[in-house]
Design an enzyme around this catalytic site. Sequence first.
Site, PDB file in Angstrom:
ATOM      1  N   LYS A  68      40.693  13.806  41.971  1.00  0.00           N
ATOM      2  CA  LYS A  68      41.178  12.875  40.951  1.00  0.00           C
ATOM      3  C   LYS A  68      42.560  13.350  40.519  1.00  0.00           C
ATOM      4  O   LYS A  68      42.779  14.559  40.338  1.00  0.00           O
ATOM      5  CB  LYS A  68      40.202  12.860  39.762  1.00  0.00           C
ATOM      6  CG  LYS A  68      40.574  11.851  38.680  1.00  0.00           C
ATOM      7  CD  LYS A  68      39.507  11.774  37.574  1.00  0.00           C
ATOM      8  CE  LYS A  68      39.870  10.719  36.533  1.00  0.00           C
ATOM      9  NZ  LYS A  68      38.862  10.607  35.457  1.00  0.00           N
ATOM     10  N   SER A  72      37.004   6.050  34.249  1.00  0.00           N
ATOM     11  CA  SER A  72      38.350   6.195  34.764  1.00  0.00           C
ATOM     12  C   SER A  72      38.405   6.756  36.183  1.00  0.00           C
ATOM     13  O   SER A  72      39.423   6.596  36.850  1.00  0.00           O
ATOM     14  CB  SER A  72      39.162   7.100  33.839  1.00  0.00           C
ATOM     15  OG  SER A  72      38.638   8.420  33.842  1.00  0.00           O
ATOM     16  N   SER A  89      33.302   8.471  32.483  1.00  0.00           N
ATOM     17  CA  SER A  89      34.263   8.257  33.562  1.00  0.00           C
ATOM     18  C   SER A  89      33.843   8.763  34.939  1.00  0.00           C
ATOM     19  O   SER A  89      34.485   8.440  35.937  1.00  0.00           O
ATOM     20  CB  SER A  89      35.608   8.884  33.198  1.00  0.00           C
ATOM     21  OG  SER A  89      36.280   8.061  32.275  1.00  0.00           O
TER      22      SER A  89
END
Lengths: 484, 476
Positions: A76, A151, A175
């Site tokens: 990420k 997210s 997330s």
Amino acid sequence: MMNNKSIADLAKGLRSGEFSSLELTQMFLDRIKRHGSLNCYITVTEELALQEAKAADARIAKGDAMLLTGIPIAQKDIFCTQGVKTTCGSKMLDNFIAPYNATVIEKLNQAGAVMLGKLNMDEFAMGSSNETSYYGAVRNPWDRNAIPGGSSGGSAAAVAAGLAACATGTDTGGSIRQPAAHCGITGLKPTYGRVSRYGMIAYASSLDQGGPMARSAEDAAILLQTMAGFDEKDSTSVDLPVPDYRAGLNNPIEGLKIGLPKEFFGDGLSGDVAAVIDAAVNEYRKLGAQIKEISMPNLKLAIPAYYVIAPAECSANLSRFDGVRFGYRCSHPTDLADLYTRSRGEGFGKEVKRRILMGTYALSAGYYDAYYIKAQKVRRLISEEFKNALSEVDVIMGPVTPSTAFGIGEKIGNPIEMYLSDIYTIAINLAGVPAMSVPAGIVDGKPVGLQIIGNYFAEDRLLNIAHQYQQVTDWHQQRPKGFE
Amino acid sequence: MEWEAVIGLEIHTQLATKSKIFSGASTAYGAEPNTQACAVDLGLPGVLPVLNQEAVRMAVLFGLAIEAEIAPYSVFARKNYFYPDLPKGYQISQFELPIVGLGHLDIDADGVKKRIGITRAHLEEDAGKSLHEDFHGLTGIDLNRAGTPLLEIVSEPDMRSAKEAVAYMRKLHELVRYLGICDGNMQEGSFRCDANVSVRPKGQQAFGTRAEIKNINSFKFVEKAINYEIERQIDLIESGGAVIQETRLYDSVKDQTRSMRSKEEANDYRYFPDPDLLPVVVDEAFKAQVKTTMPELPDAKKQRFKDQYGLDEESTTILTSSRQLADYFEIVVKESACEAKICANWVTGDLLAALNRAGLEISDSPVSHERLAGLLARISDNTISGKIAKQVFEEMWRGTASADEIIEAKGLKQITDTGAIEAIIDKIIADNPGQVEQYRSGKDKVFGFFVGQVMKAMQGKANPGEVNKMLKDKLK
């Protein structure tokens, strides 16, 4: 197909010489190119990946490989990676090459994992749909018009589409779990303090936690094994030994006490999702679990408390992005105030600004007690509620999301509705307990996740429970059409 | 009307830790700009603070020294404001729960003793520096100082004059150096003062509106700034105006204070607990352990010097003004076996005078305590006279030789051999019949002439007592 193999099988294949890490890495790089329209990656580090793959092959040949050595994974873009652009999904950091590695990255590098690139995400992890990214929305491989969740939307979509063997994610209010549910993969948010936050760009420091996003509980166990552990660079990381997560996967779960909070099954939950959760719980019943309805009346306070605490922390965390030392700087500032206001005004997106403003307001003189202090009290109530519940039952189960993945553009104009999509995940971060999302069904072609919540530092137990489910179901092995 | 000033001081002391309060970067002063700022000090994305335990130890040591309550549980908070030399956009400080609670310090201003309350002392990080010169209209940022540990010590509004304020500040300055927690270097900003000043009619209980004078960096300027501010406020009120709550700056060139910002313009710092740091827990065991490292404090040492060495107020005040000087003195006494008063005279006299002339601190003295002790030992065993000793001391200051080596090389040993002295005296009596006549006829003053002649002939090395005695015998 190599892209469908578990990490354990990939590791076996690498050791037996069935394929090399270089071949495996090249295969993933090709897939990333082929499916570029999903927009999973912000940066593909092709050259670096091939280098690392070669080094991994050499290490495997020498016989000192670990399970992750040579496995192509993706990060990420919230984790700082030395020498590689680290954007956090924001224009603010579009020019930021991190000069150091996050602890998680350092550990994965030492394990010999190959980094394919940096994954798309909501800007500064603020969002539930991946639509707030400066680099554009990520498409859900199960339905290109649907959001992948957020997210960690890039991470979930990449793993689901076979564009990485597994990926890192972070979870502040859901997330990891929410995108995992929407993309049909297995995601684990560890106990707060289990995984180092050093080098993980902060959104809300008291809630942020990194964790694995993978195709199965076993893969998640392997990834978490490397990510977890005390870090002296993170004062909030906890100095407890990390258990062998794979060792307990096959423990029997007979007699497991599962609590179902009635508040998780109220009005907001879609009937289709409720049916999937019921079926999954039934599966556990068949495995010998005892089911108990419980009540957690304070859960309804989680969203308002979260939207005071998280923005308050973020309002300070994001102050460092001021155009002075790194990141975006407006052109031709006329004075200091102009430099600040335009750099931040132009560098941050709408949702980020909204949360900075909310947080600044909540911390302001005259409002602090009514908002911040009150929210902290609610947080303690919620923590107590989880502790009490988890002294009665072993785990709590429920949905991850109220519905399947909604359409791109559907909720982005309505922040409140967007915030409510995290209604089942947010309380877990406030309490700090670990929780997983496990694929449990498909409704109208879109996956549904089952949430399993455990006691502090019971990640091994959660992985065991999820793994046992995955031994008798095949939801985790379903692949979106066109990505098999 | 008669007015009374009310003064409280906030003093920022830079703690003498090797590394910064939340990072491993060095705190050394004077390095090239931005060479002592690591990723944490720069506030890069993703970095986290880790508390330096040494800073906690120093704060606890200070708290114990002022007999304050040490908080068993204190919390770091974020103080939010934007400034280019504040990398994170917030300063990590302590707000609601400081590590050191209410304590006190006893001062002596012009012989008047007074107890000053210390409200609190809290740990925080320093900011960097903005450099406005030499950048062609732009501002340069040096982050070497960013993250340096500070202990902010806040007094009660207990002082009533600039003199008291300076006495308090000096006492605190002495204390933090005694404790070894701050180098006290005011020029380098290690010890900085903000003064809160207000005035009220004498006898009135309620405080007047105060002004805060920021960043005064010398004792002299603190006294001047406060005196100026007191006069300014009295003049203002007496001419019908009113003091407004504001922050002022002291201009040492013009010797006046001027307004920097009013209360209305003040920042809302939006303090909240820093979620990156755990609360600081100080238990009884840690306090007890720190207590064992507590040095003898200035007041106790001063009293002991009076009792143990029989020294007067002036000498003890000078000798105990720093721990290093006091230690130096005590080692000299011990090693020289010389009378303490003589040692005190030498240390506060010749040694300090030489150090002052050279602009040196006691720790940098070219004459170490071993060497001075070596010299004073020769006075106490009558090898040399006090007068010759001064000559030897000057040689020692210039070089590295010991007193014994110098005495030997220069043949300065005192002559106590009565035969040698007698021979010289006989010769001088024989050579100066006129003076002998005068003396014998009652002119006692001439005696000094004979002493002088003998000492001259013996190059000052004769034992003066012996010379006197023998001359008197011979001249009878």
